[in-house]
Scaffold this active site. Structure first.
Site, PDB file in Angstrom:
ATOM      1  N   ASP A   1       0.743  -0.939   0.012  1.00 19.15           N
ATOM      2  CA  ASP A   1      -0.121  -0.138  -0.052  1.00 19.15           C
ATOM      3  C   ASP A   1       0.905   1.291   0.070  1.00 19.15           C
ATOM      4  OD1 ASP A   1      -2.127   1.661   0.108  1.00 19.15           O
ATOM      5  OD2 ASP A   1      -3.254   0.549   1.466  1.00 19.15           O
TER       6      ASP A   1
ATOM      7  N   GLU B   1     -10.748   6.702   4.355  1.00 13.35           N
ATOM      8  CA  GLU B   1      -9.429   5.931   5.303  1.00 13.35           C
ATOM      9  C   GLU B   1      -9.714   6.473   6.972  1.00 13.35           C
ATOM     10  OE1 GLU B   1      -5.842   4.922   3.619  1.00 13.35           O
ATOM     11  OE2 GLU B   1      -6.618   6.032   1.943  1.00 13.35           O
TER      12      GLU B   1
HETATM   13  C1  BGC Z   1      -5.128   3.178   0.175  1.00 16.33           C
HETATM   14  C2  BGC Z   1      -5.342   2.090  -0.793  1.00 16.33           C
HETATM   15  C3  BGC Z   1      -5.197   3.007  -2.176  1.00 16.33           C
HETATM   16  C4  BGC Z   1      -3.841   3.771  -2.346  1.00 16.33           C
HETATM   17  C5  BGC Z   1      -3.627   4.389  -3.562  1.00 16.33           C
HETATM   18  C6  BGC Z   1      -3.807   4.249   0.196  1.00 16.33           C
HETATM   19  O1  BGC Z   1      -4.092   5.219   1.041  1.00 16.33           O
HETATM   20  O2  BGC Z   1      -4.874   2.487   1.473  1.00 16.33           O
HETATM   21  O3  BGC Z   1      -6.566   1.378  -0.601  1.00 16.33           O
HETATM   22  O4  BGC Z   1      -5.341   2.027  -3.206  1.00 16.33           O
HETATM   23  O5  BGC Z   1      -3.914   4.761  -1.214  1.00 16.33           O
HETATM   24  O6  BGC Z   1      -4.464   5.568  -3.838  1.00 16.33           O
END
Ligand code: BGC
Length: 610
Positions: A292, A498
């Site tokens: 990630d 998030e």
């Molecule tokens: C998230 C992921 C996402 C990535 C790219 C991260 O902060 O946890 O789910 O794919 O960002 O955008």
């Protein structure tokens, strides 16, 4: 779906290899008639350590490319949430950007794209075939901007709605999440009948590589705290959080993204037992595992404390590609150093690059490295908007219909004199789309993108003789003074993504309760909740006449009006338990202490009236 589409990236093939390619001579790996494994082996044999490590690196699109002197260093670029080219409204500009990168080095968030309901609503539909079509539409829209990879689907099994990412999860029930992996053949294409599970499969110029995420247990963290610790027994891990990965591998998912979270105290980005031991060895996943965003930095606390250790730990755990997104120089130097010191064997690098190349060959990136302009019309097309509208209709859950079953309120009559529409979410495209829409956190208001608000949907649905009055926060006196036949109140949560969405009280945000009180005390009312998860609504249920959960419906608000006014019936069934109080959480179907306000699977039905 909004989320699929907000997190995309372009995989790049790198120009600098041309020097070693021997342009005039036959080059085996370039021969598309040869098996992928043969091509991978040939190409791998021609690559330097620097080029191999370059393949393992994924950089953010918005880096200053003029500053970058080397062109071999990144095997992949991506767009983080909200990262866009100068003219966000122009699919052509997205494509030009991707192609420019492909030529020179080797690119979410596109204005006008169709925004499908978030996964929490799609789980309600119980309709994998519909979700597969959404996958196909999303893939076509992603390709319309020249990008061949989407960070979707999120196959988290959200076990606690306090988690800020609960709306990215189809359900608390792993069986629903498993059926929804049908989105993968929608995104990538159908695997052939003889297919080896775990092999990457992407077929067609309107298809993209998918990414099952976040491996594993992201939806099980303590109190729903994002990126936290998931404390589970083996039984819970393998029978709740893991099963959808097996389905994804059977469907040829091209990549798997590791979770920020830990399992029983072990950070997933450093979890060799689960990444290499289980996913790669036991399940035979042959494609690549991606970290990630700055995922490896979080192996240490505070983050990024000992980067060399983080690189070592994550490479050894089995991560093959690293979403860095800016810190690529330190990563490249650090990994090179570890290889030169024999702390990481060359074989481990070769295995990682093989997996990455397998995906690139499977996607046909070597034959067609450049994006074409022929799919531009797919972006936000009417056909896709109709599909999203259907998904909205099927994702609505009717929780209450009339103060007694004998006097249902819904469907509403289209001819009704004068009706009131109220609430912070009635005329607010940003609120109905939620996070991961255009911007990482989403944004309230109607300037975000193109679509139909719930209010606009209502205005279009009623008989021309019906007057629709919009007043966002009316007082009781006003409502009583008007001759409204009934009111529709649309309230809910603001957009979030998030950790910013983590919430330990889950109350209905201000001014929702007041709007409900002012309106529902004065006229017969239908309350529509727009939210990424169940909220504490018990106190309001007695005073409302009808109650609808609309989740985060996306850009096609007309779908809500379609059902409120009876062009279609309510069919949705809760894919999440609607709890009474937060002190009950976590509480999922099957639990001993199960005592919900509305149980998993609940949903009243209506028949179309038109
Ligand atoms: C998230 C992921 C996402 C990535 C790219 C991260 O902060 O946890 O789910 O794919 O960002 O955008």
């Amino acid at each position: 779906m909004a989320e699929a589409w907000n997190t995309l990236l372009g995989i790049l093939f790198l120009c600098c290899w041309s020097s070693t390619m021997g342009a005039k001579n036959y080059v085996l790996y370039k021969d598309a008639t040869k098996p992928v494994e043969v091509r991978v082996k040939d190409l791998l044999g021609r690559m330097t350590l620097e080029e191999k490590i370059g393949q393992m690196v994924q950089i953010e699109r918005a880096n200053d490319w003029n500053e970058l002197e080397e062109c071999v260093l990144s095997g992949s670029l991506f767009s983080g949430g909200g990262s866009v080219p100068a003219d966000r409204a122009s699919p052509k500009q997205w494509i030009d950007m991707v192609n420019e990168f492909q030529k020179v080095h080797g690119h979410n968030n596109v204005y006008k794209a169709t925004i499908f309901p978030h996964n929490v609503g799609l789980g309600v539909t119980r309709d994998p075939a519909l979700v597969k079509k959404i996958g196909a539409a999303t893939a076509a829209e992603v390709r319309a901007t020249g990008i061949p990879y989407a960070f979707a689907p999120c196959i988290a099994v959200c076990r606690d709605p306090r988690w800020g990412r609960c709306y990215e999860s189809y359900s608390e029930d792993h069986k629903i999440v498993q059926t929804m992996t049908e989105i993968i053949p929608g995104l990538q294409g159908d695997v052939p009948s003889k297919f080896k599970s775990g092999t990457p499969f992407v077929s067609g110029k309107d298809k993209v590589a998918a990414c099952a995420k976040h491996y594993v247990g992201d939806g099980g963290t303590i109190k729903g705290i994002n990126e936290n610790n998931t404390i589970v027994t083996d039984n819970e891990l393998y029978n709740i959080h893991m099963p959808a990965y097996l389905n994804s591998l059977d469907k040829g998912v091209a990549t798997v993204m590791v979770s920020y979270s830990s399992i029983n105290g072990v950070k997933m980005h450093g979890n060799r037992k689960l990444v290499t031991g289980f996913l790669k060895r036991k399940l035979k996943f042959r494609s690549f595992v991606i970290s990630d965003w700055e995922g490896i930095d979080r192996i240490t606390y505070p983050p990024h404390k000992n980067y060399s250790y983080s690189i070592l730990k994550s490479v050894k755990a089995g991560v093959d590609m690293f979403m860095l997104p800016y810190n690529y120089t330190e990563f490249i130097n650090g990994l090179t150093d570890l290889v030169n010191k024999n702390a990481i064997p060359m074989n481990r690098i070769n295995y990682a690059v093989k997996r990455i190349l397998r995906v690139k060959f499977a996607m046909g990136l070597f034959e067609n490295p450049l994006a074409d302009y022929s799919l531009i019309d797919k972006l936000g097309s009417q056909e896709h908007r109709e599909l999203a509208r259907e998904a909205v209709r099927k994702s609505l859950v009717l929780l209450k219909n009339g103060k007694s079953a004998k006097r249902p309120v819904l469907p509403l009559p289209k001819k009704a004199g004068k009706i009131l529409v109220a609430g912070s979410h009635a005329d607010n495209l940003g609120n109905q789309c939620g996070g991961w829409t255009i911007k990482w956190q989403g944004q309230e208001g109607n300037n975000l993108t193109i679509g139909t608000t719930i209010l606009q949907g209502i205005q279009a649905a009623v008989d021309p003789s019906t007057k629709v009055v919009f007043n966002e926060n009316p007082d009781t006196k006003y409502v009583k003074s008007q001759d409204f036949s009934h009111a529709i109140v649309v309230v809910g949560e603001p957009p979030y993504a998030e950790t910013a969405g983590d919430n330990q009280n889950l109350t209905l945000p201000h001014p929702g309760p007041k709007t409900i009180k002012n309106v529902c005390g004065a006229v017969e009312c239908v309350v529509v909740i727009v939210s990424g998860r169940p909220l504490v609504i018990g106190p309001y249920v007695p005073e409302v006449d009808a109650l609808v959960a609309a989740w985060l419906p996306g850009s096609e608000g007309q779908g809500v009006a379609d059902v409120l006014f009876g062009d279609y019936g309510f069919t949705g069934k809760l894919a999440r338990t609607w709890f009474k109080r937060v002190d009950q959480l976590p509480m999922n179907v099957g639990d001993k202490h199960y005592d919900p306000l509305f149980p998993f699977g609940f949903g009243l039905e209506t028949k179309p009236s038109n």
